[in-house]
Design a protein around this motif. Sequence first.
Motif, short mmCIF file in Angstrom:
data_model
loop_
_atom_site.label_atom_id
_atom_site.label_comp_id
_atom_site.label_asym_id
_atom_site.label_seq_id
_atom_site.Cartn_x
_atom_site.Cartn_y
_atom_site.Cartn_z
N ASP A 98 -9.72 -28.64 11.82
CA ASP A 98 -9.54 -27.23 12.14
C ASP A 98 -10.88 -26.51 12.00
OD1 ASP A 98 -6.73 -27.54 12.40
OD2 ASP A 98 -6.52 -27.44 10.22
N PHE A 99 -11.21 -25.71 13.00
CA PHE A 99 -12.48 -24.98 13.00
C PHE A 99 -12.19 -23.50 13.20
CE2 PHE A 99 -13.15 -29.22 14.76
CZ PHE A 99 -14.04 -29.73 13.84
N ARG A 100 -13.09 -22.68 12.63
CA ARG A 100 -12.88 -21.24 12.69
C ARG A 100 -14.23 -20.54 12.79
NH1 ARG A 100 -10.13 -19.50 7.45
NH2 ARG A 100 -12.13 -18.65 6.85
N PHE A 101 -14.24 -19.39 13.46
CA PHE A 101 -15.45 -18.58 13.60
C PHE A 101 -15.23 -17.25 12.87
CE2 PHE A 101 -15.29 -21.43 17.21
CZ PHE A 101 -16.56 -21.97 17.19
N ASP A 102 -16.05 -17.02 11.85
CA ASP A 102 -15.94 -15.82 11.02
C ASP A 102 -17.21 -14.99 11.15
OD1 ASP A 102 -13.62 -17.11 10.21
OD2 ASP A 102 -14.21 -17.31 8.12
N VAL A 103 -17.12 -13.73 10.75
CA VAL A 103 -18.28 -12.84 10.72
C VAL A 103 -18.35 -12.18 9.35
CG1 VAL A 103 -19.36 -10.76 11.68
CG2 VAL A 103 -18.27 -12.43 13.21
N ALA A 104 -19.54 -12.25 8.74
CA ALA A 104 -19.81 -11.58 7.47
C ALA A 104 -20.72 -10.40 7.77
CB ALA A 104 -20.48 -12.54 6.49
N GLU A 105 -20.30 -9.20 7.36
CA GLU A 105 -21.07 -7.99 7.62
C GLU A 105 -21.62 -7.44 6.31
OE1 GLU A 105 -19.19 -5.31 10.77
OE2 GLU A 105 -17.48 -6.42 9.92
N VAL A 106 -22.90 -7.11 6.32
CA VAL A 106 -23.55 -6.47 5.18
C VAL A 106 -24.10 -5.14 5.68
CG1 VAL A 106 -25.34 -6.66 3.42
CG2 VAL A 106 -24.14 -8.73 4.20
N LEU A 107 -23.63 -4.07 5.08
CA LEU A 107 -24.05 -2.72 5.47
C LEU A 107 -24.67 -2.03 4.27
CD1 LEU A 107 -24.05 -0.33 7.52
CD2 LEU A 107 -21.81 0.29 6.58
N GLU A 108 -25.87 -1.52 4.47
CA GLU A 108 -26.58 -0.76 3.46
C GLU A 108 -26.48 0.70 3.86
OE1 GLU A 108 -28.47 -0.74 -0.09
OE2 GLU A 108 -27.87 -2.54 0.97
N PHE A 115 -19.87 -5.11 1.81
CA PHE A 115 -19.66 -6.43 2.40
C PHE A 115 -18.26 -6.48 2.99
CE2 PHE A 115 -18.27 -10.87 2.17
CZ PHE A 115 -19.33 -11.51 2.80
N ARG A 116 -18.18 -6.94 4.23
CA ARG A 116 -16.87 -7.12 4.87
C ARG A 116 -16.87 -8.50 5.51
NH1 ARG A 116 -15.13 -2.50 8.65
NH2 ARG A 116 -17.14 -2.97 9.57
N TYR A 117 -15.79 -9.23 5.30
CA TYR A 117 -15.68 -10.59 5.83
C TYR A 117 -14.46 -10.67 6.74
CZ TYR A 117 -16.11 -15.62 6.03
OH TYR A 117 -16.29 -16.90 6.48
#
Length: 125
Positions: A98-108, A115-117
């Motif tokens: 099983d494979f997955r594509f995620d996005v990790a966001e870092v906002l200053e 941080f939002r995942y």
Amino acid sequence: MKNFITPENNQTKGAFGEELAVKEMRRRGYEILDRNYRSQGGEIDIIAKKDTYIIFAEVKYRAGRKKGEPGEAVDKRKQGHIIRTAQAYIVEKNLDGDFRFDVAEVLEEDGKTYFRYTENAFWLA
């Protein structure tokens, strides 16, 4: 989220965002398998494992929202590069599962780091 000392120049902002993402992912139970994997198709920031999934995570850092949310930078074109690079990794490592594509966001913003995942941020087209 805690306040972190943020980078002063553009060259270190990406690395700062990736380090923060790795720490947060580990805290959430992810095992980091690889970082900054490159192939002719592009680059994947973080490759991790959690439960039955191999996760290909893109990290986006932004200082402020002038250009929108960090995750908005992962457009269809960028997704295509990530998908092609993930396919190369899967073949190279002879993976199945099983494979997955995620996005990790870092906002200053306003002296704070957020941080939002997002799991399953996009799929194979």
